[in-house]
Design a protein around this motif. Structure first.
Motif, PDB file in Angstrom:
ATOM      1  N   PHE A   4      33.194 -18.394 -48.870  1.00  0.00           N
ATOM      2  CA  PHE A   4      32.070 -18.849 -47.866  1.00  0.00           C
ATOM      3  C   PHE A   4      30.811 -18.278 -47.972  1.00  0.00           C
ATOM      4  N   LYS A   5      30.330 -17.700 -49.124  1.00  0.00           N
ATOM      5  CA  LYS A   5      29.197 -16.824 -49.192  1.00  0.00           C
ATOM      6  C   LYS A   5      28.027 -17.952 -49.547  1.00  0.00           C
ATOM      7  N   GLY A   6      28.399 -19.347 -49.336  1.00  0.00           N
ATOM      8  CA  GLY A   6      27.315 -20.286 -49.601  1.00  0.00           C
ATOM      9  C   GLY A   6      26.895 -20.842 -48.388  1.00  0.00           C
ATOM     10  N   LEU A   7      27.471 -20.138 -47.126  1.00  0.00           N
ATOM     11  CA  LEU A   7      27.119 -20.641 -45.762  1.00  0.00           C
ATOM     12  C   LEU A   7      25.779 -19.932 -45.607  1.00  0.00           C
ATOM     13  N   ASP A   8      25.063 -20.826 -44.796  1.00  0.00           N
ATOM     14  CA  ASP A   8      23.606 -19.963 -44.527  1.00  0.00           C
ATOM     15  C   ASP A   8      23.743 -19.332 -43.172  1.00  0.00           C
ATOM     16  N   LEU A   9      24.198 -18.199 -42.822  1.00  0.00           N
ATOM     17  CA  LEU A   9      24.395 -17.557 -41.572  1.00  0.00           C
ATOM     18  C   LEU A   9      23.580 -16.228 -41.552  1.00  0.00           C
ATOM     19  N   PRO A  10      22.863 -16.011 -40.597  1.00  0.00           N
ATOM     20  CA  PRO A  10      22.018 -15.114 -40.261  1.00  0.00           C
ATOM     21  C   PRO A  10      22.664 -13.756 -40.438  1.00  0.00           C
ATOM     22  N   ASP A  26      45.247 -17.720 -42.932  1.00  0.00           N
ATOM     23  CA  ASP A  26      44.905 -19.387 -43.088  1.00  0.00           C
ATOM     24  C   ASP A  26      43.916 -19.839 -41.950  1.00  0.00           C
ATOM     25  N   ASN A  27      42.901 -19.081 -41.564  1.00  0.00           N
ATOM     26  CA  ASN A  27      42.185 -19.208 -40.649  1.00  0.00           C
ATOM     27  C   ASN A  27      40.755 -19.436 -41.074  1.00  0.00           C
ATOM     28  N   MET A  28      40.314 -20.412 -41.464  1.00  0.00           N
ATOM     29  CA  MET A  28      39.117 -20.618 -42.083  1.00  0.00           C
ATOM     30  C   MET A  28      37.847 -19.981 -41.460  1.00  0.00           C
ATOM     31  N   ALA A  29      37.696 -20.209 -40.115  1.00  0.00           N
ATOM     32  CA  ALA A  29      36.588 -19.824 -39.470  1.00  0.00           C
ATOM     33  C   ALA A  29      36.370 -18.181 -39.433  1.00  0.00           C
ATOM     34  N   LEU A  30      37.704 -17.512 -39.369  1.00  0.00           N
ATOM     35  CA  LEU A  30      37.706 -16.262 -39.247  1.00  0.00           C
ATOM     36  C   LEU A  30      37.485 -15.586 -40.519  1.00  0.00           C
ATOM     37  N   THR A  31      38.025 -16.198 -41.432  1.00  0.00           N
ATOM     38  CA  THR A  31      37.865 -15.624 -42.842  1.00  0.00           C
ATOM     39  C   THR A  31      36.384 -15.756 -43.284  1.00  0.00           C
ATOM     40  N   ALA A  32      35.687 -16.935 -43.004  1.00  0.00           N
ATOM     41  CA  ALA A  32      34.238 -17.068 -43.134  1.00  0.00           C
ATOM     42  C   ALA A  32      33.451 -15.954 -42.719  1.00  0.00           C
ATOM     43  N   ALA A  33      33.839 -15.539 -41.073  1.00  0.00           N
ATOM     44  CA  ALA A  33      33.178 -14.679 -40.501  1.00  0.00           C
ATOM     45  C   ALA A  33      33.256 -13.310 -41.258  1.00  0.00           C
ATOM     46  N   ALA A  34      34.368 -12.948 -41.722  1.00  0.00           N
ATOM     47  CA  ALA A  34      34.904 -11.716 -42.380  1.00  0.00           C
ATOM     48  C   ALA A  34      34.015 -11.622 -43.524  1.00  0.00           C
ATOM     49  N   GLN A  35      33.859 -12.672 -44.412  1.00  0.00           N
ATOM     50  CA  GLN A  35      33.022 -12.417 -45.587  1.00  0.00           C
ATOM     51  C   GLN A  35      31.766 -12.499 -45.439  1.00  0.00           C
ATOM     52  N   THR A  36      31.177 -12.457 -44.399  1.00  0.00           N
ATOM     53  CA  THR A  36      29.567 -12.379 -44.098  1.00  0.00           C
ATOM     54  C   THR A  36      29.603 -10.648 -43.855  1.00  0.00           C
ATOM     55  N   GLY A  37      30.230 -10.045 -43.675  1.00  0.00           N
ATOM     56  CA  GLY A  37      30.245  -8.619 -43.464  1.00  0.00           C
ATOM     57  C   GLY A  37      29.560  -8.174 -42.159  1.00  0.00           C
ATOM     58  N   ASN A  38      29.190  -9.253 -41.365  1.00  0.00           N
ATOM     59  CA  ASN A  38      28.760  -8.917 -40.096  1.00  0.00           C
ATOM     60  C   ASN A  38      29.625  -8.689 -38.868  1.00  0.00           C
ATOM     61  N   PRO A 177      42.317 -11.798 -43.469  1.00  0.00           N
ATOM     62  CA  PRO A 177      41.058 -10.874 -43.738  1.00  0.00           C
ATOM     63  C   PRO A 177      41.770  -9.533 -43.815  1.00  0.00           C
ATOM     64  N   LYS A 178      41.546  -8.635 -44.661  1.00  0.00           N
ATOM     65  CA  LYS A 178      41.865  -7.278 -44.672  1.00  0.00           C
ATOM     66  C   LYS A 178      41.586  -6.681 -43.682  1.00  0.00           C
ATOM     67  N   GLU A 179      39.915  -6.605 -43.150  1.00  0.00           N
ATOM     68  CA  GLU A 179      39.559  -5.987 -42.007  1.00  0.00           C
ATOM     69  C   GLU A 179      38.484  -6.784 -41.672  1.00  0.00           C
ATOM     70  N   LEU A 180      38.074  -6.533 -40.266  1.00  0.00           N
ATOM     71  CA  LEU A 180      36.864  -6.952 -39.743  1.00  0.00           C
ATOM     72  C   LEU A 180      35.826  -6.141 -39.126  1.00  0.00           C
ATOM     73  N   ALA A 181      34.556  -6.520 -39.353  1.00  0.00           N
ATOM     74  CA  ALA A 181      33.707  -5.264 -38.837  1.00  0.00           C
ATOM     75  C   ALA A 181      33.371  -5.750 -37.317  1.00  0.00           C
ATOM     76  N   GLY A 182      33.896  -4.864 -36.258  1.00  0.00           N
ATOM     77  CA  GLY A 182      33.793  -5.139 -34.940  1.00  0.00           C
ATOM     78  C   GLY A 182      32.549  -4.971 -34.523  1.00  0.00           C
ATOM     79  N   PHE A 183      32.172  -5.482 -33.531  1.00  0.00           N
ATOM     80  CA  PHE A 183      31.017  -5.351 -32.596  1.00  0.00           C
ATOM     81  C   PHE A 183      31.020  -4.027 -31.825  1.00  0.00           C
ATOM     82  N   LYS A 184      30.130  -3.231 -31.939  1.00  0.00           N
ATOM     83  CA  LYS A 184      30.204  -1.815 -31.697  1.00  0.00           C
ATOM     84  C   LYS A 184      30.331  -1.656 -30.180  1.00  0.00           C
ATOM     85  N   ALA A 185      29.529  -2.378 -29.491  1.00  0.00           N
ATOM     86  CA  ALA A 185      29.397  -2.113 -27.976  1.00  0.00           C
ATOM     87  C   ALA A 185      30.894  -3.060 -27.448  1.00  0.00           C
TER      88      ALA A 185
END
Length: 488
Positions: A4-10, A26-38, A177-185
């Protein structure tokens, strides 16, 4: 794995809005979010006043347990699930303001009113300088994808199946996804118990809890069991409610705890290991669900209006006490009553029996199919806006590719043919358990001595038939002829 790295996400936090996709694999939205590293913010919004798809009581119970399961999975991955109640558009904007999120991702849903709302929301969020992307996950095909030779939607299942088989090639499922970067707060999140989705007074869902394990793990266990123990023999065995030859994946599909892509790929792994007839018959059932959604998307009034407008002139009878007797499983026809009691006790009913009880309501009792659709929606754990509506219109004779109205199921013969040993009726109508097989599906024909020996007193311990089959059939056909006279 999909890239999903072709997605233009900030490079800002990403909101993943869960709806009917309560899984991490098999959750495309979740995997796309995970691959951003955000940082990823998983969100579920309880739109309690959403009338587009009101949840029945059985599905509210399921939702509670499914969300608890999803929450545990996301916690383990590193990004806790945020629960909020209210209007989704407002909640999303609140989360954006609280977190500085730069994108919102979701998997598509297909109830026509929801398609319209999601499109408007996507446009509104993009106008607010947010990146918004949607993905597949609920269906193997986009419902507007397949067209007939004349360019319109399909109305008949067989050519739809043929077109699907020739042109639709479902993608392989993706892992979690193997892991997700959680929101700190820490974000404010409702206590799931405060949503009061589980009944307490009375606690009528005990039987449902004994039958089902909501959540992604439960879905995978159910699939594993089906493939190993029930797919072989499915083509014939699926018609017998006393046998375990159905997948029972429908509620897991309805909540998106498993995707149709996962089921399609898993059955592919059994190709050649089970008879081709079993393999193909099951896949046709999966594609019937696709066809139902194809109809609903292309004919948005299907949930409330007769597809065949001739049935607007059908002389339905006022439901009254007869509807309540049907709902409670006290019609006096054991096969019908077993089905309705199975529904109330477990939140599910065998598909063969669904056809029989549906036919009984609209043809023996002449009660509008919409009353049945509403009852199923409130009591089924697998109530699916596409399949529930299309199937009720099918049995009523008013839908696309419907069974002809004059196909009236004989409730006695249905029981004798598909429950020949009486195991199904004896399970759910135990007051008849000691009757011999010969009389089990028609206890009114049993000699008085046989009834006494079985502890059955018709009209007291078990009701007499509320209508006589032959007379009800004649009345139904007369009503159908009256409709045809009115409509020319």
């Amino acid at each position: 794995m999909n890239d999903f790295k072709g997605l233009d996400l900030p490079e800002k936090p990403v909101i993943v809005w869960f709806r009917n996709d309560l899984r991490v694999s098999d959750n495309m939205a979740l995997t796309a979010a995970a691959q951003t590293g955000n940082p990823v913010i998983p969100l579920y919004v309880l739109e309690k006043d959403d009338e587009t798809v009101p949840l029945g009581g059985a599905q509210e119970w399921w939702l509670h347990h499914s969300l608890a399961s999803l929450s545990n999975s996301l916690e383990r991955l590193g990004a806790p699930l945020v629960l909020r109640r209210g209007e989704a558009a407002n909640i999303l904007k609140e989360i954006v303001d609280e977190t500085g999120a730069g994108s919102v991702l979701w998997n598509r849903r297909y109830v026509p009113a929801q398609i319209k709302r999601d499109a408007a929301l996507k446009s509104d969020l993009r106008d607010s300088a947010l990146a918004v992307e949607s993905f597949d996950g609920q269906l193997l095909h986009e419902p507007t994808q397949l067209k007939t030779g004349s360019g319109g939607p399909y109305r008949v299942y067989t050519p739809f199946w043929r077109a699907f088989s020739e042109s639709c090639h479902p993608r392989p499922p993706i892992g979690a996804p193997k892991e997700l970067a959680g929101f700190k707060a820490k974000l404010a999140s409702d206590d799931l118990k405060s949503w009061s989705l589980v009944p307490t007074k009375p606690h009528w869902a005990g039987g449902i809890g004994e039958e089902w394990t909501p959540g992604e793990d439960g879905a995978q266990e159910r699939l594993k069991h089906f493939l190993s123990d029930a797919l072989d023999g499915y083509a014939d065995g699926r018609d017998f409610p006393g046998k375990e030859h159905t997948s029972k994946l429908s509620p897991h599909l309805a909540f998106g705890e498993i995707s149709p892509f996962q089921i399609w790929a898993a059955t592919e792994g059994n190709r050649g290991e089970v008879p081709d007839r079993d393999f193909t018959t099951y896949r046709k059932e999966v594609v019937w669900r696709e066809f139902s959604w194809h109809l609903l998307v292309n004919f948005p009034d299907l949930r409330s209006e007769n597809y065949n407008s001739d049935f607007d002139a059908f002389p339905w009878r006022e439901p009254g006490d007869e509807l309540e007797r049907w709902q409670k499983g006290t019609t006096g026809y054991p096969f019908i009553d077993a089905g309705m009691r199975q529904l109330w006790r477990t939140g599910w009913m065998h598909n063969r029996v669904r056809m029989a009880v549906g036919s009984f309501l609209v043809k023996h009792l002449l009660i509008d199919w919409r009353h049945g659709e509403r009852w199923f929606r409130d009591t089924l754990v697998d109530a699916d806006p596409g399949s529930n509506t299309a199937s009720w219109q099918w049995i009523a004779g008013s839908g696309a590719d419907a069974a002809p109205y004059f196909r009236i199921f004989n409730p006695i013969l249905q029981g004798e043919k598909f429950d020949p040993d009486g195991s199904y009726v004896r399970q759910f109508v135990p007051e008849l358990a000691d009757l011999p097989d010969k009389y089990l599906h028609k206890p009114w024909e049993a000699p008085e001595k046989t009834l006494r020996k079985a502890g059955v007193t018709l009209g007291e311990t078990y009701p007499k038939p509320m209508v006589e089959h032959k007379g009800a059939r004649q009345r139904a056909m007369a009503a159908y002829e009256e409709m045809k006279r009115k409509t020319g």
